[in-house]
Design a protein around this motif. Structure first.
Motif, PDB file in Angstrom:
ATOM      1  N   SER A   1     -14.855 -50.539 -73.929  1.00 49.22           N
ATOM      2  CA  SER A   1     -13.849 -49.990 -73.010  1.00 49.22           C
ATOM      3  C   SER A   1     -13.953 -50.650 -71.636  1.00 49.22           C
ATOM      4  O   SER A   1     -15.036 -50.763 -71.058  1.00 49.22           O
ATOM      5  CB  SER A   1     -14.025 -48.478 -72.855  1.00 49.22           C
ATOM      6  OG  SER A   1     -13.113 -47.977 -71.888  1.00 49.22           O
ATOM      7  N   ARG A   2     -12.799 -51.054 -71.114  1.00 50.79           N
ATOM      8  CA  ARG A   2     -12.748 -51.634 -69.767  1.00 50.79           C
ATOM      9  C   ARG A   2     -12.260 -50.615 -68.739  1.00 50.79           C
ATOM     10  O   ARG A   2     -12.122 -50.940 -67.554  1.00 50.79           O
ATOM     11  CB  ARG A   2     -11.828 -52.857 -69.765  1.00 50.79           C
ATOM     12  CG  ARG A   2     -12.408 -54.033 -70.554  1.00 50.79           C
ATOM     13  CD  ARG A   2     -11.610 -55.301 -70.342  1.00 50.79           C
ATOM     14  NE  ARG A   2     -10.323 -55.248 -71.009  1.00 50.79           N
ATOM     15  CZ  ARG A   2      -9.171 -55.636 -70.462  1.00 50.79           C
ATOM     16  NH1 ARG A   2      -9.131 -56.082 -69.224  1.00 50.79           N
ATOM     17  NH2 ARG A   2      -8.055 -55.566 -71.148  1.00 50.79           N
ATOM     18  N   GLU A   3     -11.985 -49.397 -69.194  1.00 50.34           N
ATOM     19  CA  GLU A   3     -11.561 -48.341 -68.276  1.00 50.34           C
ATOM     20  C   GLU A   3     -12.759 -47.507 -67.830  1.00 50.34           C
ATOM     21  O   GLU A   3     -13.633 -47.183 -68.627  1.00 50.34           O
ATOM     22  CB  GLU A   3     -10.527 -47.427 -68.954  1.00 50.34           C
ATOM     23  CG  GLU A   3      -9.157 -48.060 -69.142  1.00 50.34           C
ATOM     24  CD  GLU A   3      -8.374 -48.149 -67.828  1.00 50.34           C
ATOM     25  OE1 GLU A   3      -8.759 -47.486 -66.841  1.00 50.34           O
ATOM     26  OE2 GLU A   3      -7.367 -48.890 -67.803  1.00 50.34           O
ATOM     27  N   ARG A   4     -12.790 -47.167 -66.552  1.00 48.64           N
ATOM     28  CA  ARG A   4     -13.823 -46.306 -65.992  1.00 48.64           C
ATOM     29  C   ARG A   4     -13.171 -45.312 -65.055  1.00 48.64           C
ATOM     30  O   ARG A   4     -12.233 -45.647 -64.330  1.00 48.64           O
ATOM     31  CB  ARG A   4     -14.867 -47.120 -65.216  1.00 48.64           C
ATOM     32  CG  ARG A   4     -15.619 -48.154 -66.033  1.00 48.64           C
ATOM     33  CD  ARG A   4     -16.629 -47.509 -66.968  1.00 48.64           C
ATOM     34  NE  ARG A   4     -17.456 -48.524 -67.636  1.00 48.64           N
ATOM     35  CZ  ARG A   4     -17.120 -49.139 -68.764  1.00 48.64           C
ATOM     36  NH1 ARG A   4     -15.949 -48.863 -69.324  1.00 48.64           N
ATOM     37  NH2 ARG A   4     -17.922 -50.041 -69.316  1.00 48.64           N
ATOM     38  N   VAL A   5     -13.667 -44.086 -65.052  1.00 46.38           N
ATOM     39  CA  VAL A   5     -13.143 -43.082 -64.133  1.00 46.38           C
ATOM     40  C   VAL A   5     -14.271 -42.656 -63.198  1.00 46.38           C
ATOM     41  O   VAL A   5     -15.396 -42.405 -63.627  1.00 46.38           O
ATOM     42  CB  VAL A   5     -12.563 -41.866 -64.890  1.00 46.38           C
ATOM     43  CG1 VAL A   5     -13.611 -41.183 -65.754  1.00 46.38           C
ATOM     44  CG2 VAL A   5     -11.921 -40.877 -63.918  1.00 46.38           C
ATOM     45  N   ALA A   6     -13.969 -42.609 -61.919  1.00 47.41           N
ATOM     46  CA  ALA A   6     -14.966 -42.235 -60.910  1.00 47.41           C
ATOM     47  C   ALA A   6     -14.983 -40.714 -60.783  1.00 47.41           C
ATOM     48  O   ALA A   6     -14.424 -40.140 -59.842  1.00 47.41           O
ATOM     49  CB  ALA A   6     -14.631 -42.882 -59.572  1.00 47.41           C
ATOM     50  N   ALA A   7     -15.601 -40.064 -61.752  1.00 49.21           N
ATOM     51  CA  ALA A   7     -15.643 -38.603 -61.777  1.00 49.21           C
ATOM     52  C   ALA A   7     -17.057 -38.118 -61.505  1.00 49.21           C
ATOM     53  O   ALA A   7     -18.032 -38.821 -61.766  1.00 49.21           O
ATOM     54  CB  ALA A   7     -15.160 -38.092 -63.128  1.00 49.21           C
ATOM     55  N   GLN A   8     -17.154 -36.897 -60.992  1.00 54.76           N
ATOM     56  CA  GLN A   8     -18.447 -36.301 -60.674  1.00 54.76           C
ATOM     57  C   GLN A   8     -18.535 -34.910 -61.278  1.00 54.76           C
ATOM     58  O   GLN A   8     -17.544 -34.336 -61.730  1.00 54.76           O
ATOM     59  CB  GLN A   8     -18.632 -36.226 -59.153  1.00 54.76           C
ATOM     60  CG  GLN A   8     -18.675 -37.590 -58.470  1.00 54.76           C
ATOM     61  CD  GLN A   8     -18.894 -37.473 -56.968  1.00 54.76           C
ATOM     62  OE1 GLN A   8     -18.689 -36.416 -56.391  1.00 54.76           O
ATOM     63  NE2 GLN A   8     -19.316 -38.566 -56.345  1.00 54.76           N
TER      64      GLN A   8
ATOM     65  N   ILE B   1     -16.761 -34.304 -64.749  1.00 55.36           N
ATOM     66  CA  ILE B   1     -17.529 -34.539 -65.962  1.00 55.36           C
ATOM     67  C   ILE B   1     -18.858 -33.798 -65.874  1.00 55.36           C
ATOM     68  O   ILE B   1     -19.241 -33.303 -64.803  1.00 55.36           O
ATOM     69  CB  ILE B   1     -17.766 -36.045 -66.195  1.00 55.36           C
ATOM     70  CG1 ILE B   1     -18.490 -36.662 -64.997  1.00 55.36           C
ATOM     71  CG2 ILE B   1     -16.439 -36.753 -66.456  1.00 55.36           C
ATOM     72  CD1 ILE B   1     -18.929 -38.101 -65.208  1.00 55.36           C
ATOM     73  N   GLN B   2     -19.547 -33.704 -67.013  1.00 56.24           N
ATOM     74  CA  GLN B   2     -20.815 -32.960 -67.080  1.00 56.24           C
ATOM     75  C   GLN B   2     -20.643 -31.570 -66.467  1.00 56.24           C
ATOM     76  O   GLN B   2     -21.511 -31.067 -65.749  1.00 56.24           O
ATOM     77  CB  GLN B   2     -21.931 -33.736 -66.360  1.00 56.24           C
ATOM     78  CG  GLN B   2     -22.188 -35.126 -66.904  1.00 56.24           C
ATOM     79  CD  GLN B   2     -22.699 -35.119 -68.331  1.00 56.24           C
ATOM     80  OE1 GLN B   2     -23.269 -34.137 -68.801  1.00 56.24           O
ATOM     81  NE2 GLN B   2     -22.495 -36.228 -69.040  1.00 56.24           N
TER      82      GLN B   2
ATOM     83  N   LEU C   1     -12.024 -30.048 -66.528  1.00 57.93           N
ATOM     84  CA  LEU C   1     -13.447 -29.806 -66.698  1.00 57.93           C
ATOM     85  C   LEU C   1     -13.894 -30.307 -68.069  1.00 57.93           C
ATOM     86  O   LEU C   1     -13.462 -29.787 -69.099  1.00 57.93           O
ATOM     87  CB  LEU C   1     -13.740 -28.307 -66.570  1.00 57.93           C
ATOM     88  CG  LEU C   1     -13.312 -27.684 -65.228  1.00 57.93           C
ATOM     89  CD1 LEU C   1     -13.184 -26.181 -65.348  1.00 57.93           C
ATOM     90  CD2 LEU C   1     -14.308 -28.068 -64.138  1.00 57.93           C
ATOM     91  N   GLU C   2     -14.721 -31.339 -68.072  1.00 64.88           N
ATOM     92  CA  GLU C   2     -15.238 -31.929 -69.311  1.00 64.88           C
ATOM     93  C   GLU C   2     -16.748 -31.716 -69.365  1.00 64.88           C
ATOM     94  O   GLU C   2     -17.458 -32.012 -68.402  1.00 64.88           O
ATOM     95  CB  GLU C   2     -14.909 -33.421 -69.365  1.00 64.88           C
ATOM     96  CG  GLU C   2     -15.684 -34.242 -70.373  1.00 64.88           C
ATOM     97  CD  GLU C   2     -15.562 -33.721 -71.793  1.00 64.88           C
ATOM     98  OE1 GLU C   2     -16.605 -33.624 -72.465  1.00 64.88           O
ATOM     99  OE2 GLU C   2     -14.430 -33.413 -72.239  1.00 64.88           O
ATOM    100  N   ALA C   3     -17.224 -31.186 -70.499  1.00 64.28           N
ATOM    101  CA  ALA C   3     -18.639 -30.858 -70.617  1.00 64.28           C
ATOM    102  C   ALA C   3     -19.532 -32.089 -70.664  1.00 64.28           C
ATOM    103  O   ALA C   3     -20.714 -32.017 -70.313  1.00 64.28           O
ATOM    104  CB  ALA C   3     -18.871 -30.003 -71.866  1.00 64.28           C
ATOM    105  N   HIS C   4     -18.991 -33.218 -71.087  1.00 71.34           N
ATOM    106  CA  HIS C   4     -19.779 -34.448 -71.199  1.00 71.34           C
ATOM    107  C   HIS C   4     -19.095 -35.554 -70.392  1.00 71.34           C
ATOM    108  O   HIS C   4     -19.017 -35.465 -69.176  1.00 71.34           O
ATOM    109  CB  HIS C   4     -19.948 -34.812 -72.675  1.00 71.34           C
ATOM    110  CG  HIS C   4     -20.613 -33.746 -73.473  1.00 71.34           C
ATOM    111  ND1 HIS C   4     -21.976 -33.550 -73.476  1.00 71.34           N
ATOM    112  CD2 HIS C   4     -20.096 -32.777 -74.288  1.00 71.34           C
ATOM    113  CE1 HIS C   4     -22.287 -32.527 -74.241  1.00 71.34           C
ATOM    114  NE2 HIS C   4     -21.171 -32.039 -74.745  1.00 71.34           N
ATOM    115  N   GLN C   5     -18.660 -36.603 -71.046  1.00 70.90           N
ATOM    116  CA  GLN C   5     -17.898 -37.669 -70.412  1.00 70.90           C
ATOM    117  C   GLN C   5     -16.464 -37.631 -70.945  1.00 70.90           C
ATOM    118  O   GLN C   5     -16.207 -37.103 -72.021  1.00 70.90           O
ATOM    119  CB  GLN C   5     -18.524 -39.038 -70.722  1.00 70.90           C
ATOM    120  CG  GLN C   5     -19.959 -39.192 -70.254  1.00 70.90           C
ATOM    121  CD  GLN C   5     -20.084 -39.257 -68.748  1.00 70.90           C
ATOM    122  OE1 GLN C   5     -19.172 -39.700 -68.052  1.00 70.90           O
ATOM    123  NE2 GLN C   5     -21.227 -38.827 -68.216  1.00 70.90           N
TER     124      GLN C   5
END
Length: 423
Positions: free
Chosen positions: A13-20, A203-204, A56-60
C-alpha cells in the motif's frame, strides 16, 4: 506461529493516513465505529456534508476484512437478481440492484476524485465456469442480469480460455462495469479523503461501551468520552467489545496466496486484458494479477485452522491446474480474512437505537456495497430520512447455529482442498 493477518496489501500500500489515538473528550454530529470501507465511506460523506465526524477504529484503518480483501470491485451481490427480489420483494429488490449496479462507478469516481493510489484497473471481471454445470449457472445469471439492464457478456469456453489464458475455464460471464484495486490502499485512501474533508480519524481507539442518554449517544473510548447525535457501527466481521450491538452472522474465512512478481513473458500469457476473476465452484476460487505482476489466488478457509495444511497444499495444485506455467513459481506466505455471511447473502442494516445504525453481512462483497451502504447510512441519519437507506432497517437480526455452520463451512473447505491437493 505464522501471523496470517499480515497481508500482502500491508506491504504494497502506498496510502498512509496521519491518524492518532483518541485522547480526551469529544462532541460530534456523527460517530462512526470501524475503519473499513463502510465506516470510511460514511465518514467521508458526512464530513463533505458539513457535519462534524469522528471515526473510531480499534486497530489500524483497514485492519479487518477491508484490508484482506481480494480486491474485486464487483457490481451487485453474489446472488442473481431474481433471488434478491425473492428475498426483498420487487420494489426493494429493484432499488438495491440499481444502487449496486452503480457501485463500481462510485468506487472508481472516488478514487479519481481523491487521487487514491490503490492500483485501480477498470477492465471488468470474469466469473469463470469451473465445469460444464458451472457454465449452466452462468447462463442463468446472464439472462437475469441482462433482463435487469446489466451490460454483461456470456463467453464460450474457447473465448474464455483466450481471455484468461487458462485451459481450466469452461466459459465466463464478463462484466465491464467492474475492476480491481489494491483493497487496503482504497480503505486508507477513503480515510485520508474523510480527514481532508474535516473528519477526525482515530486509530487504536476501541469503543468499550455505547449507551444512549437524554442528550444523545455516549461512547467510552480509551478512558475518554465521545458524545454524538448519531452513530454508525461498521464493524462487520471484526466487531469487538460492545456485546449488546454485536452483529449476528456466520464467520467464514477466506485466504489468499501470491507469487513473486512474474516475468514479462509469463505476465503476457495470463489475463492479458487485466480482468479479475472468480469461479462458480461451491468452494470458490478467485484469481487476479496485481500492479507488480504477482499472481494472487484465493479460496475459502482458515490458514490457522487444523486443516490449514490442506489449503496450502491445494494452492500449488490449483496454480498448476489454472496455469501450468506457474507450477514452479515461488509463493509469498499467505494471509486470510474473516467474512460476515448471512443466510440469504444480503447485507443487513440494523437500527441499534434512535439515530443509530449498524451494517453487516456483505458476504464477501465489501468494496462496492460497503462504499454505497456507508454513504447512504450517513445521509439517512444526517437528514433524518430512512427512505435513503439501501435496504429497510430491522430492529434486530439473528442467525441460527452460527457456530455449527462455521464448522461446516471450514470442514467442507478443508476436505475439498485436501482431496483436490492430492488428486
Amino acid at each position: 506461529m505464522r501471523d496470517y493477518d499480515q497481508s500482502l496489501w500491508l506491504q504494497t500500500s502506498r496510502e498512509r493516513v496521519a491518524a492518532q489515538t483518541l485522547s480526551g473528550d469529544l462532541t460530534v454530529d456523527l460517530a462512526v465505529i470501524g475503519g473499513g470501507y463502510t465506516g470510511c465511506s460514511a465518514a467521508l460523506a458526512a464530513a463533505q456534508s458539513g457535519a462534524s465526524v469522528c471515526l473510531l477504529e480499534a486497530h489500524q484503518i483497514g485492519h479487518g476484512g477491508s484490508g484482506r480483501n481480494v480486491g474485486l470491485v464487483n457490481a451487485g451481490l453474489w446472488l442473481p437478481p431474481d433471488e434478491i427480489r425473492l428475498h426483498l420483494g420487487q420494489a426493494v429488490g429493484d432499488r438495491l440492484i440499481a444502487l449496486l449496479a452503480k457501485a463500481p462507478s462510485e468506487v472508481f469516481e472516488l478514487i479519481d476524485a481523491h487521487g487514491i493510489a490503490c492500483e485501480p484497473v477498470r477492465k471488468g471481471t470474469l466469473h469463470c465456469a469451473h465445469s460444464a454445470s458451472g457454465y449452466g449457472d452462468l447462463c442463468t445469471r446472464h439472462a437475469q442480469l441482462s433482463t435487469s439492464g446489466a451490460p454483461v457478456e456470456l463467453l464460450d469456453a474457447t473465448t474464455s480460455r483466450q481471455r484468461t489464458g487458462s485451459p481450466a475455464v469452461h466459459g465466463a460471464l464478463f462484466d465491464p462495469r467492474a475492476g480491481t484495486i489494491q483493497p487496503l490502499a482504497y480503505a486508507v485512501g477513503l480515510a485520508c479523503a474523510a480527514q481532508d474533508a474535516g473528519a477526525q480519524i482515530c486509530i487504536q481507539s476501541p469503543v468499550r461501551s455505547l449507551r444512549k442518554d437524554n442528550e444523545g449517544w455516549v461512547l467510552r473510548v480509551n478512558g475518554g468520552t465521545v458524545r454524538a447525535k448519531s452513530v454508525i457501527q461498521a464493524t462487520n466481521a471484526y466487531h469487538q467489545d460492545i456485546a449488546i450491538t454485536a452483529p449476528d452472522y456466520v464467520p467464514v474465512y477466506y485466504f489468499q496466496y501470491a507469487t513473486a512478481p512474474l516475468s514479462h513473458n509469463l505476465r503476457a500469457s495470463i489475463l492479458p486484458q487485466g480482468e479479475g476473476c472468480w469461479d462458480t465452484g461451491l468452494i470458490m476460487t478467485s484469481f487476479r494479477l496485481d500492479q507488480e505482476g504477482r499472481f494472487i489466488v484465493g479460496g475459502m478457509g482458515n490458514l490457522s485452522h487444523a486443516g490449514g495444511f490442506a489449503h496450502k497444499a491445494w494452492v500449488r495444485r490449483k496454480l498448476a491446474t489454472l496455469y501450468p506455467q506457474l507450477a514452479d513459481q515461488p509463493l509469498i506466505e499467505g494471509w486470510h480474512g474473516r467474512i460476515a455471511m448471512t443466510s440469504d447473502h444480503i447485507p443487513k442494516i440494523t437500527q441499534i437505537g434512535p439515530n443509530a445504525l449498524a451494517a453487516h453481512g456483505f458476504s464477501g462483497r465489501g468494496i462496492g456495497p460497503g462504499t454505497v451502504f456507508g454513504r447512504l447510512m450517513a445521509e439517512s441519519l444526517l437528514n433524518g430520512d430512512p427512505s435513503l437507506l439501501p435496504v429497510p432497517p430491522v430492529p434486530e437480526y439473528s442467525e441460527n447455529w452460527t457456530g455449527l455452520r462455521h464448522v461446516f463451512f471450514e470442514t467442507g473447505a478443508a476436505l475439498t482442498h485436501f482431496i483436490k491437493a492430492r488428486f
